[in-house]
Design an enzyme around this catalytic site. Structure first.
Site, PDB file in Angstrom:
ATOM      1  N   ASN A  91       5.840  -2.545  12.982  1.00  0.00           N
ATOM      2  CA  ASN A  91       5.684  -2.261  11.669  1.00  0.00           C
ATOM      3  C   ASN A  91       5.673  -0.512  11.270  1.00  0.00           C
ATOM      4  O   ASN A  91       5.772   0.001  10.337  1.00  0.00           O
ATOM      5  CB  ASN A  91       4.102  -2.484  11.453  1.00  0.00           C
ATOM      6  CG  ASN A  91       3.536  -1.836  10.254  1.00  0.00           C
ATOM      7  OD1 ASN A  91       3.577  -1.964   9.141  1.00  0.00           O
ATOM      8  ND2 ASN A  91       2.378  -0.888  10.662  1.00  0.00           N
ATOM      9  N   TYR A 158      15.148   6.941   4.242  1.00  0.00           N
ATOM     10  CA  TYR A 158      14.243   5.960   4.313  1.00  0.00           C
ATOM     11  C   TYR A 158      15.012   4.694   3.965  1.00  0.00           C
ATOM     12  O   TYR A 158      14.986   3.461   4.744  1.00  0.00           O
ATOM     13  CB  TYR A 158      13.054   5.955   3.314  1.00  0.00           C
ATOM     14  CG  TYR A 158      11.922   4.828   3.327  1.00  0.00           C
ATOM     15  CD1 TYR A 158      11.231   4.614   4.257  1.00  0.00           C
ATOM     16  CD2 TYR A 158      11.744   3.926   2.492  1.00  0.00           C
ATOM     17  CE1 TYR A 158      10.311   3.732   4.393  1.00  0.00           C
ATOM     18  CE2 TYR A 158      10.917   2.887   2.380  1.00  0.00           C
ATOM     19  CZ  TYR A 158      10.090   2.961   3.375  1.00  0.00           C
ATOM     20  OH  TYR A 158       9.033   1.973   3.362  1.00  0.00           O
ATOM     21  N   LYS A 162      15.780   1.164   6.467  1.00  0.00           N
ATOM     22  CA  LYS A 162      15.150   0.051   6.308  1.00  0.00           C
ATOM     23  C   LYS A 162      16.378  -0.939   6.072  1.00  0.00           C
ATOM     24  O   LYS A 162      16.250  -2.188   6.425  1.00  0.00           O
ATOM     25  CB  LYS A 162      14.313  -0.058   4.969  1.00  0.00           C
ATOM     26  CG  LYS A 162      13.000   0.864   4.984  1.00  0.00           C
ATOM     27  CD  LYS A 162      12.128   0.130   5.679  1.00  0.00           C
ATOM     28  CE  LYS A 162      10.982   1.021   6.412  1.00  0.00           C
ATOM     29  NZ  LYS A 162      10.262   0.064   7.289  1.00  0.00           N
ATOM     30  N   THR A 193      -1.579   1.868   0.343  1.00  0.00           N
ATOM     31  CA  THR A 193      -1.722   2.144   1.786  1.00  0.00           C
ATOM     32  C   THR A 193      -1.789   3.738   1.727  1.00  0.00           C
ATOM     33  O   THR A 193      -1.224   4.247   0.693  1.00  0.00           O
ATOM     34  CB  THR A 193      -0.589   1.734   2.873  1.00  0.00           C
ATOM     35  OG1 THR A 193       0.674   2.423   2.490  1.00  0.00           O
ATOM     36  CG2 THR A 193      -0.386  -0.029   2.985  1.00  0.00           C
TER      37      THR A 193
HETATM   38  P1  NAD Z   1       0.849   3.928   6.691  1.00  0.00           P
HETATM   39  O1  NAD Z   1       1.357   5.494   6.546  1.00  0.00           O
HETATM   40  O2  NAD Z   1      -0.543   3.642   6.114  1.00  0.00           O
HETATM   41  O3  NAD Z   1       0.938   3.345   8.248  1.00  0.00           O
HETATM   42  C1  NAD Z   1       2.146   3.813   8.943  1.00  0.00           C
HETATM   43  C2  NAD Z   1       1.768   3.714  10.507  1.00  0.00           C
HETATM   44  O4  NAD Z   1       2.939   3.937  11.207  1.00  0.00           O
HETATM   45  C3  NAD Z   1       0.716   4.507  10.869  1.00  0.00           C
HETATM   46  O5  NAD Z   1      -0.141   3.830  11.800  1.00  0.00           O
HETATM   47  C4  NAD Z   1       1.226   5.528  11.616  1.00  0.00           C
HETATM   48  O6  NAD Z   1       0.599   6.518  12.549  1.00  0.00           O
HETATM   49  C5  NAD Z   1       2.656   4.959  12.295  1.00  0.00           C
HETATM   50  N1  NAD Z   1       3.546   5.683  12.687  1.00  0.00           N
HETATM   51  C6  NAD Z   1       4.236   6.659  12.077  1.00  0.00           C
HETATM   52  N2  NAD Z   1       5.221   7.222  12.859  1.00  0.00           N
HETATM   53  C7  NAD Z   1       4.718   6.542  14.119  1.00  0.00           C
HETATM   54  C8  NAD Z   1       5.633   6.951  15.240  1.00  0.00           C
HETATM   55  N3  NAD Z   1       6.467   7.606  15.580  1.00  0.00           N
HETATM   56  N4  NAD Z   1       5.223   6.040  16.341  1.00  0.00           N
HETATM   57  C9  NAD Z   1       4.141   5.233  16.344  1.00  0.00           C
HETATM   58  N5  NAD Z   1       3.472   4.925  15.070  1.00  0.00           N
HETATM   59  C10 NAD Z   1       3.967   5.613  14.096  1.00  0.00           C
HETATM   60  O7  NAD Z   1       2.028   3.231   6.011  1.00  0.00           O
HETATM   61  P2  NAD Z   1       2.046   1.572   5.688  1.00  0.00           P
HETATM   62  O8  NAD Z   1       2.420   1.686   4.139  1.00  0.00           O
HETATM   63  O9  NAD Z   1       0.950   0.808   6.118  1.00  0.00           O
HETATM   64  O10 NAD Z   1       3.530   1.201   6.225  1.00  0.00           O
HETATM   65  C11 NAD Z   1       3.644   0.393   7.261  1.00  0.00           C
HETATM   66  C12 NAD Z   1       5.152  -0.416   7.195  1.00  0.00           C
HETATM   67  O11 NAD Z   1       5.408  -0.925   5.923  1.00  0.00           O
HETATM   68  C13 NAD Z   1       6.373   0.750   7.266  1.00  0.00           C
HETATM   69  O12 NAD Z   1       7.248   0.458   8.293  1.00  0.00           O
HETATM   70  C14 NAD Z   1       6.747   1.053   5.975  1.00  0.00           C
HETATM   71  O13 NAD Z   1       8.105   1.523   5.828  1.00  0.00           O
HETATM   72  C15 NAD Z   1       6.604  -0.414   5.404  1.00  0.00           C
HETATM   73  N6  NAD Z   1       6.376  -0.553   3.832  1.00  0.00           N
HETATM   74  C16 NAD Z   1       5.230   0.019   3.058  1.00  0.00           C
HETATM   75  C17 NAD Z   1       5.599  -0.133   1.835  1.00  0.00           C
HETATM   76  C18 NAD Z   1       4.070   0.464   0.885  1.00  0.00           C
HETATM   77  O14 NAD Z   1       4.233   0.513  -0.274  1.00  0.00           O
HETATM   78  N7  NAD Z   1       3.130   0.864   1.570  1.00  0.00           N
HETATM   79  C19 NAD Z   1       6.405  -0.861   1.233  1.00  0.00           C
HETATM   80  C20 NAD Z   1       7.456  -1.421   1.750  1.00  0.00           C
HETATM   81  C21 NAD Z   1       7.414  -1.266   3.215  1.00  0.00           C
END
Ligand code: NAD
Length: 257
Positions: A91, A158, A162, A193
């Site tokens: 994730n 990004y 993805k 988030t």
């Molecule tokens: P967030 O920023 O709250 O969490 C991201 C997490 O990834 C954190 O725990 C951070 O420490 C960790 N991280 C970042 N770089 C890292 C690395 N190099 N090594 C290990 N951990 C690392 O974001 P989120 O919204 O919870 O995102 C989680 C996933 O969901 C991501 O892959 C994001 O692309 C995807 N996503 C999020 C959304 C949204 O709207 N929030 C939409 C679609 C997809």
């Protein structure tokens, strides 16, 4: 679903906040022993402690998913701590610098693809190795995005990373299916988030509320827990005949143009 992960061991990357944290908590509630991995070691230590205090099983390891040695150590930690690895949720991800392609710093491309795409590759590689060695099969869920299908002006690296995760998922699922390892991808829409808040802070609430939320047919952003439930389903035995599939918990964002 309660108790359906009893005896299973899971890794969740990016477990310090947002979708990853919600997933780690849910899998632990459902009976899995969970390894929380993320770059922010202090945060995951606290979250693992909270899971244990609530009666669950959890450990943590500070991990940069773009670093091969770190990812290998993360998988070794799960096997050494809990004796096996059954489930992995890849994730961890970043949105990177928001700018037009023509203004994007080169190192932003490297950082975003390094974490989102190379990181996903490294996790798959070492997780699958451990699962193959044990010979008990397994379930891996990658976390993509609606930007695995749609372009994202201002976030080209990004969207490209993805999109790349889709190819990783389908290829890995075909390679690993004969050995009983399922690989699927969950592609969320807008989710409340810290990442979502950072994007709001950068491009403004109006761009999100008038430009994006109006395209979501449920007219709201999702909660991290709603994405965690989709992930948990694909990790569970309920999804035993599902591999290489995409689940899009997006409130209907991708239904129409
Ligand atoms: P967030 O920023 O709250 O969490 C991201 C997490 O990834 C954190 O725990 C951070 O420490 C960790 N991280 C970042 N770089 C890292 C690395 N190099 N090594 C290990 N951990 C690392 O974001 P989120 O919204 O919870 O995102 C989680 C996933 O969901 C991501 O892959 C994001 O692309 C995807 N996503 C999020 C959304 C949204 O709207 N929030 C939409 C679609 C997809």
């Amino acid at each position: 679903m309660a108790g359906s992960f009893d005896g299973k061991v899971a890794i969740v990357t990016g477990a310090s906040s947002g979708i990853g944290l919600a997933t780690a908590r849910l899998l632990a509630e459902l009976g899995a022993a969970v390894v929380l991995a993320a770059r922010r070691g202090d945060d995951i230590a606290e979250h693992a402690e909270a899971i244990r205090a609530a009666g669950g099983q959890a450990s943590h390891i500070r991990t940069d998913v773009s670093d091969s040695a770190d990812v290998q150590a993360m998988v070794d930690h799960a096997v050494e701590t809990f004796g096996r690895l059954d489930i992995a949720v890849n994730n961890a991800g970043i949105e990177g610098h928001i700018s037009m392609l023509t203004d994007m710093p080169d190192d932003n491309w490297d950082r975003v693809t390094g974490i989102n795409l190379r990181g996903n590759f490294l996790c798959l590689k070492y997780e699958a190795r451990a699962m193959l060695k044990a010979g008990n099969g397994g379930a891996i869920v990658n976390v993509g995005s609606v930007n695995s299908f749609l372009g994202s002006p201002g976030a080209t690296a990004y969207a490209a990373s993805k999109h790349g995760q889709l190819g990783l998922t389908t290829s890995a699922s075909a390679e690993l299916a004969p050995q009983g390892i399922r690989v699927n991808i969950v592609c969320p829409g807008l989710v409340k988030t810290p990442m979502h808040q950072r994007i709001r802070d950068t491009i403004g609430d109006a761009a999100i509320d008038q430009g994006m939320i109006t395209r979501v047919h449920q007219h709201r952003a999702g909660e991290p827990e709603e994405i965690a439930r989709a992930i948990a389903f694909l990790c569970s035995d309920e999804a035993s005949y599902i591999t290489g599939a995409t689940l899009t918990p997006d409130g209907g964002l991708m239904l129409t143009t």
